[in-house]
Design a protein around this motif. Sequence first.
Motif, PDB file in Angstrom:
ATOM      1  N   THR A 165       0.830  -1.206   0.000  1.00 34.64           N
ATOM      2  CA  THR A 165       0.000   0.000   0.000  1.00 34.64           C
ATOM      3  C   THR A 165       0.862   1.252   0.000  1.00 34.64           C
ATOM      4  N   TYR A 166       1.851   1.263   0.843  1.00 33.68           N
ATOM      5  CA  TYR A 166       2.734   2.427   0.920  1.00 33.68           C
ATOM      6  C   TYR A 166       3.610   2.527  -0.326  1.00 33.68           C
ATOM      7  N   ALA A 167       4.028   1.382  -0.867  1.00 29.61           N
ATOM      8  CA  ALA A 167       4.813   1.387  -2.101  1.00 29.61           C
ATOM      9  C   ALA A 167       4.016   2.028  -3.238  1.00 29.61           C
ATOM     10  N   LEU A 168       2.718   1.707  -3.308  1.00 27.72           N
ATOM     11  CA  LEU A 168       1.839   2.295  -4.317  1.00 27.72           C
ATOM     12  C   LEU A 168       1.703   3.796  -4.122  1.00 27.72           C
ATOM     13  N   SER A 169       1.493   4.221  -2.871  1.00 27.15           N
ATOM     14  CA  SER A 169       1.329   5.648  -2.569  1.00 27.15           C
ATOM     15  C   SER A 169       2.570   6.445  -2.956  1.00 27.15           C
ATOM     16  N   LEU A 170       3.737   5.912  -2.636  1.00 27.68           N
ATOM     17  CA  LEU A 170       4.985   6.611  -2.963  1.00 27.68           C
ATOM     18  C   LEU A 170       5.220   6.650  -4.473  1.00 27.68           C
ATOM     19  N   SER A 171       4.867   5.567  -5.163  1.00 28.09           N
ATOM     20  CA  SER A 171       5.029   5.534  -6.621  1.00 28.09           C
ATOM     21  C   SER A 171       4.116   6.555  -7.291  1.00 28.09           C
ATOM     22  N   GLN A 172       2.920   6.712  -6.758  1.00 30.50           N
ATOM     23  CA  GLN A 172       1.999   7.714  -7.304  1.00 30.50           C
ATOM     24  C   GLN A 172       2.533   9.128  -7.072  1.00 30.50           C
ATOM     25  N   GLU A 173       3.148   9.343  -5.912  1.00 30.84           N
ATOM     26  CA  GLU A 173       3.766  10.647  -5.658  1.00 30.84           C
ATOM     27  C   GLU A 173       4.943  10.887  -6.603  1.00 30.84           C
ATOM     28  N   LEU A 174       5.706   9.842  -6.846  1.00 29.46           N
ATOM     29  CA  LEU A 174       6.848   9.962  -7.750  1.00 29.46           C
ATOM     30  C   LEU A 174       6.394  10.290  -9.163  1.00 29.46           C
ATOM     31  N   LEU A 175       5.235   9.763  -9.553  1.00 30.70           N
ATOM     32  CA  LEU A 175       4.717   9.997 -10.896  1.00 30.70           C
ATOM     33  C   LEU A 175       4.379  11.473 -11.121  1.00 30.70           C
ATOM     34  N   VAL A 176       4.051  12.172 -10.047  1.00 30.72           N
ATOM     35  CA  VAL A 176       3.786  13.611 -10.161  1.00 30.72           C
ATOM     36  C   VAL A 176       5.048  14.348 -10.586  1.00 30.72           C
ATOM     37  N   HIS A 177       6.198  13.899 -10.064  1.00 33.03           N
ATOM     38  CA  HIS A 177       7.480  14.536 -10.392  1.00 33.03           C
ATOM     39  C   HIS A 177       8.016  14.056 -11.737  1.00 33.03           C
ATOM     40  N   ASP A 178       7.685  12.830 -12.117  1.00 32.61           N
ATOM     41  CA  ASP A 178       8.221  12.244 -13.355  1.00 32.61           C
ATOM     42  C   ASP A 178       7.106  11.503 -14.084  1.00 32.61           C
ATOM     43  N   PRO A 179       6.145  12.265 -14.683  1.00 32.98           N
ATOM     44  CA  PRO A 179       4.937  11.632 -15.256  1.00 32.98           C
ATOM     45  C   PRO A 179       5.202  10.754 -16.479  1.00 32.98           C
ATOM     46  N   MET A 180       6.363  10.889 -17.104  1.00 36.89           N
ATOM     47  CA  MET A 180       6.643  10.116 -18.317  1.00 36.89           C
ATOM     48  C   MET A 180       7.450   8.854 -18.033  1.00 36.89           C
ATOM     49  N   ASN A 181       7.673   8.539 -16.772  1.00 37.60           N
ATOM     50  CA  ASN A 181       8.493   7.390 -16.401  1.00 37.60           C
ATOM     51  C   ASN A 181       7.691   6.087 -16.606  1.00 37.60           C
ATOM     52  N   THR A 182       8.040   5.355 -17.641  1.00 36.37           N
ATOM     53  CA  THR A 182       7.306   4.125 -17.980  1.00 36.37           C
ATOM     54  C   THR A 182       7.442   3.068 -16.886  1.00 36.37           C
ATOM     55  N   ARG A 183       8.618   2.967 -16.315  1.00 39.80           N
ATOM     56  CA  ARG A 183       8.841   1.947 -15.276  1.00 39.80           C
ATOM     57  C   ARG A 183       7.935   2.181 -14.071  1.00 39.80           C
ATOM     58  N   ILE A 184       7.775   3.427 -13.680  1.00 37.17           N
ATOM     59  CA  ILE A 184       6.918   3.734 -12.527  1.00 37.17           C
ATOM     60  C   ILE A 184       5.463   3.400 -12.857  1.00 37.17           C
ATOM     61  N   HIS A 185       5.034   3.686 -14.074  1.00 40.70           N
ATOM     62  CA  HIS A 185       3.672   3.315 -14.489  1.00 40.70           C
ATOM     63  C   HIS A 185       3.474   1.805 -14.359  1.00 40.70           C
ATOM     64  N   LEU A 186       4.456   1.037 -14.786  1.00 43.82           N
ATOM     65  CA  LEU A 186       4.352  -0.422 -14.702  1.00 43.82           C
ATOM     66  C   LEU A 186       4.341  -0.887 -13.242  1.00 43.82           C
ATOM     67  N   ASN A 187       5.149  -0.232 -12.405  1.00 43.50           N
ATOM     68  CA  ASN A 187       5.166  -0.587 -10.982  1.00 43.50           C
ATOM     69  C   ASN A 187       3.805  -0.337 -10.338  1.00 43.50           C
ATOM     70  N   ILE A 188       3.188   0.796 -10.687  1.00 45.94           N
ATOM     71  CA  ILE A 188       1.875   1.123 -10.124  1.00 45.94           C
ATOM     72  C   ILE A 188       0.844   0.075 -10.535  1.00 45.94           C
ATOM     73  N   GLN A 189       0.884  -0.323 -11.793  1.00 44.43           N
ATOM     74  CA  GLN A 189      -0.041  -1.371 -12.247  1.00 44.43           C
ATOM     75  C   GLN A 189       0.195  -2.680 -11.485  1.00 44.43           C
ATOM     76  N   LYS A 190       1.471  -2.982 -11.238  1.00 41.71           N
ATOM     77  CA  LYS A 190       1.817  -4.209 -10.523  1.00 41.71           C
ATOM     78  C   LYS A 190       1.309  -4.158  -9.083  1.00 41.71           C
TER      79      LYS A 190
END
Length: 540
Positions: free
Chosen positions: A240-265
């Motif tokens: 849960t916390y990993a997801l929350s932090l990844s979503q916050e990271l996406l705000v700073h780096d919205p084009m990061n494909t790896r983070i998008h995949l992590n969020i889906q995972k």
Amino acid sequence: MISFVWLFLSLFVINLCEKSWGEMFTSMMSLNRAVFAERQLIDHLQTYIEDEVQRLNDIKRFFSKVSSLHNQISNEPSATIANPLAAFKLVKRLKSEWPNVVHNIEAQDNINTLREGYGKMEGSLPRLEDLQGAAQGLMRLQDVYDLRIDRFVQGLFQQITHGSPVDFYNPPVFDSLSGDDCFFVGKVAYDLKDYYHSVLWFEEAVRLFRGTEWSLENEGSLEDALDHLAFSHFKTGNITYALSLSQELLVHDPMNTRIHLNIQKYEKLLHESSTVATPSLALKRPGSTYLKTRNVYEKLCQTKGSQPRLYENPRLFCDYYTNGSPGLVLQPMKRELISLQPYVVLFHDFVTRTEAQHIRESAAPGLRRSVVASGINQATAEYRISKSAWLKDSAHEVVGKLDRRITMVTGLNVQPPYGEYLQVVNYGIGGHYEPHFDHATSDSSPLYRLKTGNRLATFMIYLSSVEAGGFTAFIYSNFSVPATENSALFWWNLHKNGQGNVDTLHAGCPVIAGDKWVANKWVHEYGQEFTRRCSLNPRE
């Protein structure tokens, strides 16, 4: 032939220098040298800044000159350049002066000079392994002394006692860690797959990075810390916390494909699992698979265990001791009986401050990373962080004096091969030696190469004071002894029947602050037959 000898000596000196500077984090002596190295770097940087300031002042002067000229001709450019002198100067500036400024290599010369100065000193600077070792030293202090990490990074050495923070140590010089400092410590733990520590240190890095601007000298950033923290939480089961932090990271780096995949995972894992971790899940320190006495060891480092006092055990005492030696009649030793089982004695003021200094200075050039027995060989180990050197009688007259003094108070023959050479040890950042026996516990131990039996006794001299930490803890006997400057600790490693005494399991607690030096004299069985006699009872 002469040239060959000179080449051999040169290679030997180079190799010696590399070894003495290597693994700097394991010895405060080496770290003190690093302070002087940085002072030289500061001098190089100051020279570079002064040269750059001069260069920029020249550029500013040129800028002011051409700007002033154009302010004058802005209204009537044709009239101004009608003057042949002004026209010539215009052409000259564009063809000669501007190229000289634009293509000036002074900036490159200045930075090359700085890099050259740094390059000459690079061999005497810490290596990556030193930085990693220093980071592990901080984590070791955090664990062994149960320090609150949020206070620790602020420069406060505090524990939680009965629900309230209590100062464990008050440093005379205050310092704290930055977000990038915490990021690097977390990164060391992360690379070791130690996600317990990486979570704690990355959380502090994220907290400190928020609201601050990135600096030139930083290795990490808020985005880096969020990225590593999210994955560390995932590895500890807190999806849960990993997801929350990844979503916050996406705000700073919205084009990061790896983070998008992590969020889906993470979202898929949360959807598939009915029982998942929450952000309030308590992070637990993993158990130790190799150090079964870890809890007792750490408690003894934090406190003084249950060391009995004179009023608790009348068989313990302090006295002036001569051991029947004529050399001690006029100046007997101050003896304090610390423990009966195992038999441990502390001799106060065993050496003078001057003698201790001579020993430290004699050992300093030969300090190398301390090793431990590994089968039939010896090797470095993370559970022993220090540097050591071996001193013969010829190293300094004080070494021979100490040998004779040890013989007077113990009656033992300490001359080689019955006693090993004097080992001098200097501890580094969080320097320690986890629970161990001094005597060999295996027939294949390299100690038997001396062919004088096992280590019968240990005589350990404290050559310096320690501001905090650095106790000698006896694990099974549940007591610890502080590092008292110029005193010496003595105990028997073996029973009279030659069997190892398991109660002598001991450890050197991590040094929190101070420069800890000790000297060890290990005495072997052979040569002591009439001093340490066998008992009629085979069980003793």
